[in-house]
Design an enzyme around this catalytic site. Structure first.
Site, PDB file in Angstrom:
ATOM      1  N   SER A 165       0.847  -1.193   0.000  1.00  0.00           N
ATOM      2  CA  SER A 165       0.000   0.000   0.000  1.00  0.00           C
ATOM      3  C   SER A 165       0.880   1.239   0.000  1.00  0.00           C
ATOM      4  O   SER A 165       2.012   1.215   0.504  1.00  0.00           O
ATOM      5  CB  SER A 165      -0.898   0.021   1.241  1.00  0.00           C
ATOM      6  OG  SER A 165      -1.526   1.274   1.398  1.00  0.00           O
ATOM      7  N   TYR A 179      -1.195  -0.106  10.508  1.00  0.00           N
ATOM      8  CA  TYR A 179      -1.340  -0.589   9.130  1.00  0.00           C
ATOM      9  C   TYR A 179      -0.166  -0.094   8.287  1.00  0.00           C
ATOM     10  O   TYR A 179       0.415  -0.861   7.514  1.00  0.00           O
ATOM     11  CB  TYR A 179      -2.661  -0.100   8.549  1.00  0.00           C
ATOM     12  CG  TYR A 179      -2.895  -0.483   7.106  1.00  0.00           C
ATOM     13  CD1 TYR A 179      -3.206  -1.793   6.753  1.00  0.00           C
ATOM     14  CD2 TYR A 179      -2.795   0.470   6.093  1.00  0.00           C
ATOM     15  CE1 TYR A 179      -3.421  -2.146   5.427  1.00  0.00           C
ATOM     16  CE2 TYR A 179      -3.012   0.133   4.768  1.00  0.00           C
ATOM     17  CZ  TYR A 179      -3.319  -1.173   4.440  1.00  0.00           C
ATOM     18  OH  TYR A 179      -3.532  -1.515   3.124  1.00  0.00           O
TER      19      TYR A 179
END
Length: 296
Positions: A165, A179
């Site tokens: 990501s 995250y």
């Protein structure tokens, strides 16, 4: 005299090629929706044997039916309800794939999520339990799947594609830092395993998506309306997405297939392709026209 009546249709066509993943077997974790579902569909349509998997049996069945409806034979599809964060789930994925298809050529480590704190806390107030669960899904499961599939990929000189990501890029992510930490670590794991495994003929690369219209935000507890509102806002502000459009799952899936295709991407080793509509290239001051500011 040249025969101008030759039939170039069907199998006699010298220009016709086999599907590029014909005879190849791919495992795609987290393929019950979003990017994983789209990648599974494209791989299957391009000739691959595909193992799809997820924890939600209903959504996984939707993926299976979508692939079959596209004309793919049941014999090319292996659907497994499993939790990839557990050793038993990982073993089931590998064993069932080998039992049905005999070999493994491609592993797509797609399963991942931003896990919300049950109290609604963000940033440094998130619990350590959320930290552990986040890293277990987004990093540890990738490490464990890689270890378990490695001997089979050594045999086939296969490919690993990790889904990271842009949150892992060197920019602060104060709200959901766990995250971001997991994805940054995954990027380093991709680079390191790429060098470790290329000696066995295994290529490792990754894709780092920006905002993509999937169920990712829903999984963090947001309803559909809120998810749509977020996508609409981001895609209408050039300081968020210069391309002014949210990505679609197939945008990322096509990159996954490119990295899995050794004929097209053979010299790419340990890299992460960023697909974010330009989000990571802009700073706040660059997002607005100097001329417009001066005219105002």
């Amino acid at each position: 005299m040249e025969d101008t009546n030759r039939d170039f249709s069907s199998s006699q066509n010298p220009f016709q090629t086999m599907p590029r993943f014909s005879g190849k077997t791919v495992i795609i974790t987290g393929s019950s929706n979003g990017i994983g579902r789209s990648a599974a569909l494209l791989f299957a349509q391009d000739g691959a044997n595909v193992t799809i998997t997820g924890r939600n049996a209903e959504r996984l069945e939707e993926t299976r039916k979508l692939i079959l409806k596209s004309g793919v034979s049941e014999s090319h599809l292996n659907s497994v309800v499993a939790d990839v964060t557990t050793s038993g789930g990982q073993d089931l994925l590998v064993k069932s794939t080998l039992d049905k298809f005999g070999k493994i050529h491609i592993l797509v480590n797609n399963a991942g999520a931003g896990i919300p704190d049950a109290t609604g806390a963000t940033g440094t107030d998130q619990s350590i339990d959320v930290y552990h669960k986040t890293l277990q899904l987004n990093l540890q499961a990738v490490i464990e799947m890689t270890k378990k599939v490695k001997p089979h990929l050594m045999e086939t000189k296969g490919e690993i594609i990790n889904i990271s990501s842009v949150a892992g890029q060197p920019r602060a992510q104060p709200d959901f830092m766990y995250y971001a930490i997991a994805k940054a670590a995954l990027d380093q794991y991709t680079r390191s395993t790429a060098i470790d495994l290329i000696q066995y003929g295994i290529r490792v690369n990754s894709v780092s998506p920006g905002l993509v219209a999937t169920g990712f935000v829903n999984a963090m507890g947001m309803p559909d309306a809120a998810t749509q509102k977020l996508c609409d806002f981001m895609s209408s502000h050039k300081e968020c997405i210069p391309a002014l459009v949210a990505g679609q799952p197939e945008d990322i899936a096509n990159i996954i297939l490119f990295l899995a295709d050794r004929k097209l991407s053979s010299y790419i080793i340990g890299q992460s392709i960023i697909a974010d509509g330009g989000s990571t290239l802009v700073m706040g001051m660059q997002a607005h026209s100097f001329l417009d500011i001066l005219k105002s």
